[in-house]
Every structure is written in C-alpha cells, then in structure tokens.
Motif scaffolding. Structure first.
Motif, PDB file in Angstrom:
ATOM      1  N   LEU A  91      18.344  53.845  25.081  1.00 29.84           N
ATOM      2  CA  LEU A  91      17.586  54.519  26.139  1.00 29.84           C
ATOM      3  C   LEU A  91      18.432  55.697  26.597  1.00 29.84           C
ATOM      4  O   LEU A  91      19.638  55.732  26.387  1.00 29.84           O
ATOM      5  N   PRO A  93      20.417  57.390  29.247  1.00 28.47           N
ATOM      6  CA  PRO A  93      20.989  56.851  30.485  1.00 28.47           C
ATOM      7  C   PRO A  93      20.779  57.744  31.707  1.00 28.47           C
ATOM      8  O   PRO A  93      20.873  57.263  32.828  1.00 28.47           O
ATOM      9  N   TYR A 136      17.385  53.261  36.641  1.00 22.06           N
ATOM     10  CA  TYR A 136      18.081  53.812  35.487  1.00 22.06           C
ATOM     11  C   TYR A 136      18.412  52.674  34.521  1.00 22.06           C
ATOM     12  O   TYR A 136      18.637  51.534  34.957  1.00 22.06           O
ATOM     13  N   ASP A 138      20.940  51.532  32.985  1.00 22.08           N
ATOM     14  CA  ASP A 138      22.101  50.649  33.107  1.00 22.08           C
ATOM     15  C   ASP A 138      21.961  49.628  34.231  1.00 22.08           C
ATOM     16  O   ASP A 138      22.831  48.802  34.425  1.00 22.08           O
ATOM     17  N   ARG A 139      20.870  49.695  34.976  1.00 24.47           N
ATOM     18  CA  ARG A 139      20.647  48.666  35.995  1.00 24.47           C
ATOM     19  C   ARG A 139      19.718  47.569  35.502  1.00 24.47           C
ATOM     20  O   ARG A 139      19.341  46.693  36.264  1.00 24.47           O
ATOM     21  N   LEU A 140      19.317  47.657  34.225  1.00 20.60           N
ATOM     22  CA  LEU A 140      18.409  46.646  33.689  1.00 20.60           C
ATOM     23  C   LEU A 140      19.180  45.656  32.822  1.00 20.60           C
ATOM     24  O   LEU A 140      20.228  45.985  32.277  1.00 20.60           O
ATOM     25  N   SER A 141      18.626  44.455  32.706  1.00 20.55           N
ATOM     26  CA  SER A 141      19.230  43.491  31.790  1.00 20.55           C
ATOM     27  C   SER A 141      18.936  43.922  30.356  1.00 20.55           C
ATOM     28  O   SER A 141      18.081  44.781  30.112  1.00 20.55           O
TER      29      SER A 141
END
Ligand SMILES: Nc1ncnc2c1ncn2[C@@H]1O[C@H](COP(=O)(O)OP(=O)(O)OP(=O)(O)O)[C@@H](O)[C@H]1O
Ligand SMILES: [Mg+2]
Lengths: 248, 292
Positions: A91, A93, A136, A138-141
């Motif tokens: 993705l 970032p 964003y 990087d805040r997702l699992s």
C-alpha cells in the motif's frame, strides 16, 4: 472459448539463474488456479511476468486472446486489465486507505472523484473496513492491509486477479478474513491466479492446483487429485514435507 | 505472550488498576527523572560558573569587552546592519525557492530512463558533479564579474547574477538530496503503482515523489540553513548585506561590536528555520518508528 490467460513456453532467467523454463499454463474464464511449489520455484516471478513487471526471455503470453508480450503493446493498457496483490502489502504509506483505493480509478480511469469514493466506500463496507477509510496503512493490522490491497486491485474491475501469497504474513484468524473475501470473489466469477503456501487455502478455493518445479508445471489437476493422489515423486516429496511441517 | 504476573481476572472485571509491580516501576521511573533533572541543573551551574570566571578573569577581558561588546556602538550600528539583513532575507527566500526547484527538476531528470533521455540525463549528471565540486566563491566571481563582461543586451543586475550563482551551486547539492530520497523509495512501491495501470510519470508524481520529499525534508531544510549563511557572500560583488554593513561600521568606529551584532541577528534569523527542521526531523522519526 479463448482462455483469459494463456502462457506458452515461457522462459525467464535472472543473470543466469533460470527461473521459468518452458512453462505453459492456461486459465479459463471464472477459473481459480492455485500455484504451489517450493520457495524460489518462480511463483511470484510468473505472476510478475504476466503483469509485465518483468520482461520474459522467451515465449508468449495472451490475455483474452491478445498477445501482450508483443513489444508494441502498451504495458499500462494491459495492466489496467489485470489486478495484482503482492506478497508484501505495497500500500502507499503516505496515502489514506481511501486515497490508496481511488488513486487508479481517478488518475488512470479518469473517473469522477465522488463516484470513485462512493465505489471505494461500498467495497470497504463489504469487507468490513468502512471505519478505516481515513486511516493510514501503518495503522492497520496485516489482514486489514491485505484486504485494502485487494480492494485497491478490484476497483479497477480487472479481467484477471493475481494474488501473490496474500495470506503468508497473517495469523490464522486474519487468514480467515482474507479467505472469506477471496471465496466471495470466486462466487462472483472473478478469474484468479493465486500463489500460495497455504495448502488448506488452495484446497478450499482453487478449481485447479498447479505444482511448479524446476521452472515448469510439473503436475496439475483438481485439488483432490493433486493433494490426494499426486503422481510425480517431486510432488509427493513436496507435499510430504508440508504435511510434516503441519501446513496441510 | 509471557506468563502474567497477575492472577486470572475474576468474572466481574474491575476497571484496570496498576498492579504493585507496575506501581513500583512508575515510582522508580519518577525518581530517576527527578534525579536526572537535579544532576543536569547542578552540572549546568558548575560549567556556567567556571566559564564566567575563566573568561571575565582573563587578563585581556576588559580590552576584549571594550572592543567587542560596546553597547553604544551596538545600538548605533544596528539600523545599518538591519538594513543589510533585509537583503539577506530577500536573497534567502528567492534563492531557496530557486535552488529547491532546480534541485527537484535535476533530480527527476537524472532518474529518466530510455535512450531519448540520455543527453538530458548526461547534462543533469554533469551539472551535479561540476557544481558540487566548484567553490561557491568562484561561481560567484564568474557570474558577477565575468558574465557582465560579455556586455550582452539586458544584462541583469549584480544582485540577480549573484543570486543565480547561489541557486546553481545549491541546486546541485539539493538535487543529490532529492535523488537520494527518490532512490530510497522501495522499488515495490513503483511496481505497485505500475500494476494499477499508472504510467511512469503518474507513479513518480503520486507515489514516489511525495514519499521521497517527506523523507528528505530534514536534510533539505538543513541545507537551507546553510544557504542562509552563504547568501551574504553576494556582498563580495558589491551589494551590501548584513555582514558587509557590519564591516563598514567596524571600519568607521574602530570597534568590533557590529560583527557581534550581525552574528546575533543571524542566529536569531536561523532559529525559526532550525526549529522547523528539528520538528520535521522528529516527526519523520516518529512516523518511521510507528511500525518497525
Ligand atoms: N528481481 C530479481 N533479480 C534476481 N533474481 C530474482 C529476482 N526475482 C526473483 N529472483 C529469483 O528467482 C527465483 C524465483 O523467485 P520467486 O520470487 O518467483 O519465487 P517464489 O516461488 O515466489 O518463492 P516464494 O514462495 O518464497 O515467494 C529465486 O531464485 C529468486 O532468487
Ligand atoms: Mg513469491
């Protein structure tokens, strides 16, 4: 009926390392093909070649009967018809989930921003991520990121979806999330080629399992046949090791 | 998950209260923090006293004080120096914008591929090699003293030529910073963009450059701080900047205080930029650290 994807006698090497050697493979419309094989057997390379991210050394690739490895063909046009989701999430970032998904529809397919957003939100809702649209990556699992990556490929309405080990970095519960999504896509008739080390996953979703070894298709058939009664000694050995590792 | 210190929670879960272990840790950290502050305060005081004694106690202190820290001379010279500082500021703004633009364009040109782009790539590469090597002063002299000698029509003023010299020198440095940023973006990002059907240009514009610029923002700002000090070199060709103004004052008063005034003004001018740089760096570090 012409197959959606036809690979004929593909050859691909990296500086003397022969990865694909005379590989031939057809994928029919609505068919789901699982590529299995040892690490380094060329699964990712094959998918990248189909998406024209790698240049093949020899052979032919046809998409819907069109010869796409002709050097005069515009690779961007081909890629618009193929969705690919990579082994690592890839993705962007610096963009929110929503912007990741709407980038190609607005910039490549020149659709109106509001329309692209509505479509993206509809998809995110379907995969249970509507509340993450503004986050964003990087805040997702890991599982959430991978579902976003799949949605990002799907909003371009591809003819063919290539999935490269989309579950390899996930724990079993997250694998379930992604698996459910892929099974739904299969139900809608999406043509897919997926590279995987999850034999259970391959068994559940694939119409056909293809075992790559030594740069070619060594054995292929319905999952029950390849997993239940493999013909080739190499396949038997590979599957035995997988069983020993507890991954079947 | 390692073994928990706490017994398994009872059926009705009470709101979380720090356990005895955690309370111990918190108390320890608090003590450590207080202790650190105390040590810092004491050592600062000791160093300060020692420095003051050493400097003011030096045999020549009174003479130095008279010729470098004369309050009246400072007040008198301030207006002229401030006037010069305006020139520094104007030059800084234009040169920073110019150098950033040149740097970005050159960096992008250097990443172009294909045979058609070869001459462009070669020129861009040659430019960064040449102008990172040549001392700024030489570029300044050539631009401000040599170029007007051509007696071309519509020759711009010395000030503009000096600004151009700064822009082309700093542009070469910034181009390398931008290029490092572009190359630091993992190829898989371009692959992901291209696989969605974005063209090379679109992938650069929407995916690579935004990430690259963010990543190199701290060094870019750092170079801008350096530029702030170098713009004054234009005065070598005539225009009067803050340092040159101070020099004139020194010659008139036989007192070096104007230099100190100019130095202090430069530091004050740099503070906001340095502050922004630190803030951006910190934010970048935090973003990177958010997910290892
Ligand atoms: N860009 C590249 N440059 C050089 N060699 C490469 C490159 N990409 C892949 N290879 C090599 O090609 C071979 C096949 O790699 P590939 O990634 O296709 O394997 P894979 O079947 O996807 O493996 P895995 O299951 O571990 O993902 C490997 O030996 C690898 O080292
Ligand atoms: Mg792979």
């Amino acid at each position: 009926m012409t197959p959606v994807l036809r690979c004929e006698n593909l050859r691909k090497s990296f500086r003397g390392n022969l990865v694909l050697d005379d590989l031939t493979l057809d994928v029919a419309e609505h068919e789901v093909v699982a590529l299995i094989g040892a690490s380094g057997s060329g699964k990712s390379t094959l998918l990248r070649c189909v998406n024209l991210l790698e240049q093949i050394d020899d052979g032919l690739i046809h998409l819907d009967g069109e010869h796409i490895t002709d050097p005069r063909v515009d690779p961007d046009g081909v890629r618009r018809k193929i969705g690919i989701v990579f082994q690592a999430y890839n993705l962007f970032p610096h963009m929110t989930v929503l912007d990741n998904i709407t980038l190609a529809p607005t910039r490549v397919h020149r659709r109106a921003r509001t329309e692209a957003r509505e479509q993206a939100m509809a998809w995110l809702g379907r995969v249970g991520l509507a509340d993450k649209a503004g986050e964003y990556p990087d805040r997702l699992s890991g599982g959430q990121q991978q579902r976003v990556a799949i949605v990002r490929a799907l909003v371009n309405s591809p003819r063919l979806l290539l999935l490269d080990e989309v579950t390899s970095a996930l724990d079993p519960e997250l694998v379930g999330e992604v698996l459910t999504m892929i099974r739904e896509l299969k139900g809608e008739g999406m043509t897919m080629v997926l590279a995987t080390h999850e034999m259970g996953f391959a068994r559940q979703v694939a119409d056909r399992v293809v075992f790559l070894d030594g740069g070619r298709v060594l054995e292929q058939g319905p999952p029950e046949q390849v997993f239940g009664a493999p013909q080739q000694p190499r396949t038997q050995q590979f599957l035995r090791r997988i069983v020993e590792a507890g991954r079947l | 998950m390692t073994g928990s210190v706490l017994p398994p929670a009872a059926t009705a879960r009470a709101p979380w209260q720090p356990s005895a272990v955690e309370r111990g840790r918190m108390a320890y950290r608090r003590r450590r923090a207080i202790f650190s502050v105390l040590i810092a305060a004491v050592s600062t005081a000791v160093v300060g006293v020692l420095l003051t004694v050493a400097v003011t106690g030096a045999p020549g202190w009174d003479r130095v004080k008279a010729s470098f820290l004369d309050w009246d001379v400072a007040k008198e010279s301030l207006p002229e120096i401030l006037h010069g500082l305006v020139l520094n500021l104007e030059l800084l703004v234009f040169c920073a914008i110019g150098a950033l633009a040149v740097g970005l364009v050159v960096a992008i040109l250097r990443t172009l591929r294909g045979p058609v782009a070869f001459p462009v790539r070669a020129i861009a590469t040659g430019y960064t090699y040449a102008f990172r090597g040549v001392p700024l002063i030489i570029v300044l002299y050539v631009m401000t003293l040599g170029v007007p000698g051509l007696r071309l029509q519509g020759m711009p003023s010395t000030l503009v030529l000096g600004g151009v010299a700064l822009v082309i020198t700093y542009g070469a440095y910034l181009a390398e910073v931008f290029r490092a940023g572009i190359e630091s973006i993992h190829p898989s990002q371009i692959a992901a963009a291209r696989s969605l059907g974005l063209t090379y240009r679109q992938a650069m514009r929407h995916v690579v450059l935004p990430q690259a610029v963010r990543r190199v923002a701290p060094p870019l700002l750092n170079d801008t701080v350096a530029l702030q000090k170098d713009v004054g070199l234009v005065s070598l060709a005539g225009p009067i900047d803050a340092v040159r103004a101070a020099q004139i004052q020194v010659a008139e008063t036989y007192n070096f205080t104007p230099y100190i005034v100019a130095g202090v003004l430069f530091v004050l001018l740099a503070l906001p930029l340095i502050g922004v740089t630190d803030w951006v760096t910190l934010r970048a570090a935090r973003r990177q650290g958010a997910r290892g």
